[in-house]
Design an enzyme around this catalytic site. Structure first.
Site, PDB file in Angstrom:
ATOM      1  N   LYS A  83       0.847  -1.199   0.000  1.00 34.59           N
ATOM      2  CA  LYS A  83       0.000   0.000   0.000  1.00 34.59           C
ATOM      3  C   LYS A  83       0.879   1.244   0.000  1.00 34.59           C
ATOM      4  O   LYS A  83       1.936   1.267   0.650  1.00 34.59           O
ATOM      5  CB  LYS A  83      -0.896  -0.045   1.247  1.00 34.59           C
ATOM      6  CG  LYS A  83      -2.016   0.972   1.266  1.00 34.59           C
ATOM      7  CD  LYS A  83      -2.926   0.743   2.487  1.00 34.59           C
ATOM      8  CE  LYS A  83      -4.064   1.729   2.542  1.00 34.59           C
ATOM      9  NZ  LYS A  83      -4.965   1.510   3.709  1.00 34.59           N
ATOM     10  N   SER A 158      -9.966   1.446   2.606  1.00 36.23           N
ATOM     11  CA  SER A 158      -9.035   2.231   1.829  1.00 36.23           C
ATOM     12  C   SER A 158      -7.976   1.400   1.097  1.00 36.23           C
ATOM     13  O   SER A 158      -7.391   1.887   0.131  1.00 36.23           O
ATOM     14  CB  SER A 158      -8.335   3.243   2.723  1.00 36.23           C
ATOM     15  OG  SER A 158      -7.504   2.602   3.658  1.00 36.23           O
ATOM     16  N   SER A 182     -10.196  -0.987   6.748  1.00 35.02           N
ATOM     17  CA  SER A 182      -9.556  -0.729   5.453  1.00 35.02           C
ATOM     18  C   SER A 182      -8.829  -1.910   4.843  1.00 35.02           C
ATOM     19  O   SER A 182      -8.452  -1.853   3.669  1.00 35.02           O
ATOM     20  CB  SER A 182      -8.594   0.449   5.574  1.00 35.02           C
ATOM     21  OG  SER A 182      -9.302   1.653   5.527  1.00 35.02           O
TER      22      SER A 182
END
Lengths: 492, 102
Positions: A83, A158, A182
């Site tokens: 990420k 997310s 997330s």
């Protein structure tokens, strides 16, 4: 050679590497081909590293030339994608924000250092909601991540890129971060396994902070076994993150739930959560099917009461923005990141933060500033912390009756792009089942639990099938319970 | 709880964010909606005599202070020059900032 990427797991890859039937270079090339084919559309990657093949070749060389060293590296040549909010020395890290567009990391996050030590390689960084704020990646400054199962829908967020990249077989495994769901919610939307570890079991050193009492890093993969293996590599106390738990802390926490028998787990379900409305009927049906499946596998199911859990989301949307508003104050256009000139220092602050931070990030900063401001601090911030403790007390009581608690991961399957973007409360409600684990620090996992077939057809004329996920939540430091029930469920 | 555009302007200025008029109005509407949802925590009357401000206490969460000696740790420290060069403006080994006094 053609590689069946769909069924590959870490252990299969390792076996093929050892036998010599596959090299890391070949595997990485297969993933790069897959990215070239599909990622223009899906948009899971912020960047594919130009040295990905070189890293793979290095791993292959170590395996060939230094078997002794290779035998100590459990993830040698295993491709990861990360990420965009974690630091890899010398690489760009931007949290999908304009304010960090040109930022280059000057050190490795602890999770990265641990993975490197185990021999893992990194093929790219993954798209996300800006600074991890959102549930659909529609808040990325670089475009939404589309769901590989239906390109008209979101991948979730997310960590949308982390889930979509694994689901579309563009990488073997990935890391995400989870502040309120997330990792778990996009895993559910994309049909992969995502783990949110216990608060403090995985170091956040080198993770860009969002809600410091909530944030945790975790793995996403296709199977429970892989998520377990990665967790074992990245967890542990870290002197660069004072909130990490020592072995003694972990032992102490496990001691409090020592009556758990992994062979005979008792699963709790929460009627008050299922009856509160707003849950898509296909999700409720899937949950009931999952409960039946567990029962048929001999698992005991018991109803438990969590009277304060209905306040979790409200508590979360006080505490998280409060922490966001303070964490985001570091972006001052002086130390790092972008700058938009003003006429004086104040002008620099106002212009830079006003123009380079996205709409949702600014919304949360303002909300956080409000709940912390004098006159409202007691009514919101302090009150939310009191309710947070009451929720924790409910769980403590429930864990006297059951070993693990089962809910859907999200109240709906992946939604259409744009569907929730005009109403922040509707978007926040997607977090309803996941935020609680962050509030009280417990570990939780999302596991694929089947698909729902829609009446809509895709561009190829096939009926669209969307994955659904269920969530298990275990007592503090009992990731082992999540892995045991997860394996039981997926093999039942 | 309804938030006015004046309140949004004040909060934005405290948080050092420049907003357009349009954004100010949008945020006033958004925040009013979010606070209306969040206000349900006011129904809870238990536990208000506690002084908890950190959460997680009832779960026996293993929290404690973590201390270390105040010495620099060369093992981790990235090269200072790389940190300086991460700044939007720098000269040599120094970060450049605007004059704030007189």
């Amino acid at each position: 050679m053609t590689i069946d990427l769909k069924t590959l797991t870490i252990s299969k890859v390792r076996e093929m590497f050892t036998k010599g039937t596959l090299t890391s270079t070949e595997l990485v090339q297969a993933y790069l081909d897959q990215i070239n084919l599909h990622d223009k559309e899906v948009n899971a990657f912020r960047e594919v590293y130009s040295d990905a093949l070189e890293q793979a070749k290095n791993a292959d060389d170590i395996r060939k030339n230094d078997p002794t060293q290779a035998s100590t590296m459990s993830l040698l040549g295993i491709p990861f994608a990360i990420k965009d909010n974690m630091q890899i020395n010398g690489k760009h890290a931007g949290a999908a924000s304009k304010i960090l567009e040109n930022y280059v990391s000057s050190y490795d996050a602890t999770v990265i250092a641990k993975l490197k030590k185990a021999g893992a390689i990194f093929i790219g960084r993954l798209n996300m909601d800006e600074f991890a704020m959102g549930g659909s990646t529609e808040n990325s400054a670089y475009g939404v991540v589309k769901n590989p199962n239906d390109l008209s829908r979101v991948a979730g967020g997310s960590s949308g890129g982390s889930a979509a990249s694994v689901a579309m077989d563009a990488v073997l495994v990935s890391l995400g971060s989870d502040t309120g769901g997330s990792i778990r919610q996009p895993s559910s939307y994309c049909g992969v396994v995502g783990l949110k570890p216990t608060y403090g079991r995985v170091s956040r050193h080198g993770l860009m902070a969002m809600g410091s009492s909530l944030d945790v890093i975790g793995p996403i993969a296709k199977t429970v076994e892989e998520v377990e293996e990665i967790f074992n590599v990245i967890s542990g106390q870290d002197r660069y993150d004072a909130t990490t738990l020592s072995d003694e802390d972990v032992k102490g926490a496990i001691g409090k739930s020592s009556n758990i028998n992994l062979q005979k787990l008792r699963v709790g379900i929460v009627p008050e959560l299922m009856n509160m409305g707003g849950i898509n009927p296909v999700v409720l049906k899937n949950l009931n099917d999952s409960i039946e499946k567990l029962k048929n596998a001999g698992v005991e199911i018991k109803e438990v009461s969590l009277p304060h859990i209905k306040y979790s989301l409200a508590v979360y949307y006080v505490l998280m923005p409060a922490e966001v508003s303070s964490n985001m104050s570091r972006f001052d256009s002086i130390k790092y990141g972008g700058k938009v000139e003003g006429k004086d220092l104040l002008g620099d602050y106002l212009n830079t933060r006003g123009e380079l931070l996205g709409k949702e990030v600014r919304r949360r900063i303002i909300l956080g500033t409000y709940v912390l401001s004098s006159g409202y601090h007691d009514a919101y911030y302090n009150k939310a912390n009191i309710v947070r403790d009451l929720i924790a007390a409910d769980f403590k009581k429930a864990y006297e009756e059951v070993d693990v608690i089962l809910t859907p991961t999200a109240p709906s399957p992946a939604f259409k792009m744009g569907q929730n973007s005009s109403d922040p409360v509707a978007m926040y409600l997607e977090d309803i089942f996941t935020v609680t684990a962050n509030l009280i620090g417990i570990p939780a996992i999302s596991i694929p639990s089947g698909v729902v077939e829609l009446d809509e057809v895709n561009s190829a004329g096939e009926k669209i099938k969307l994955p659904l996920g269920i969530q298990f939540m275990a007592p503090l430091c009992r990731e082992d319970v999540l892995f045991a029930i997860g394996k039981k469920f997926t093999t039942a | 709880m309804t938030i006015t555009t004046e309140e949004i302007q004040k909060l934005a200025s405290l948080a050092r964010l420049k907003l357009t008029d349009e954004e100010t109005e949008q945020y006033a509407k958004d925040l009013s909606g979010i606070l209306k949802y969040v206000d349900q925590i006011q129904e809870v009357t238990e536990g208000v005599d506690t002084t908890s401000t950190s959460g997680k206490t009832s779960a026996d969460f293993p929290h404690r202070n973590t201390m270390r000696d105040d010495v620099s740790d060369q093992e981790i420290n990235p090269e200072p020059q790389r940190l300086v060069e991460a700044a939007p403006k720098y000269q040599g080994g120094f970060v450049e900032v605007k004059k704030i006094l007189g």
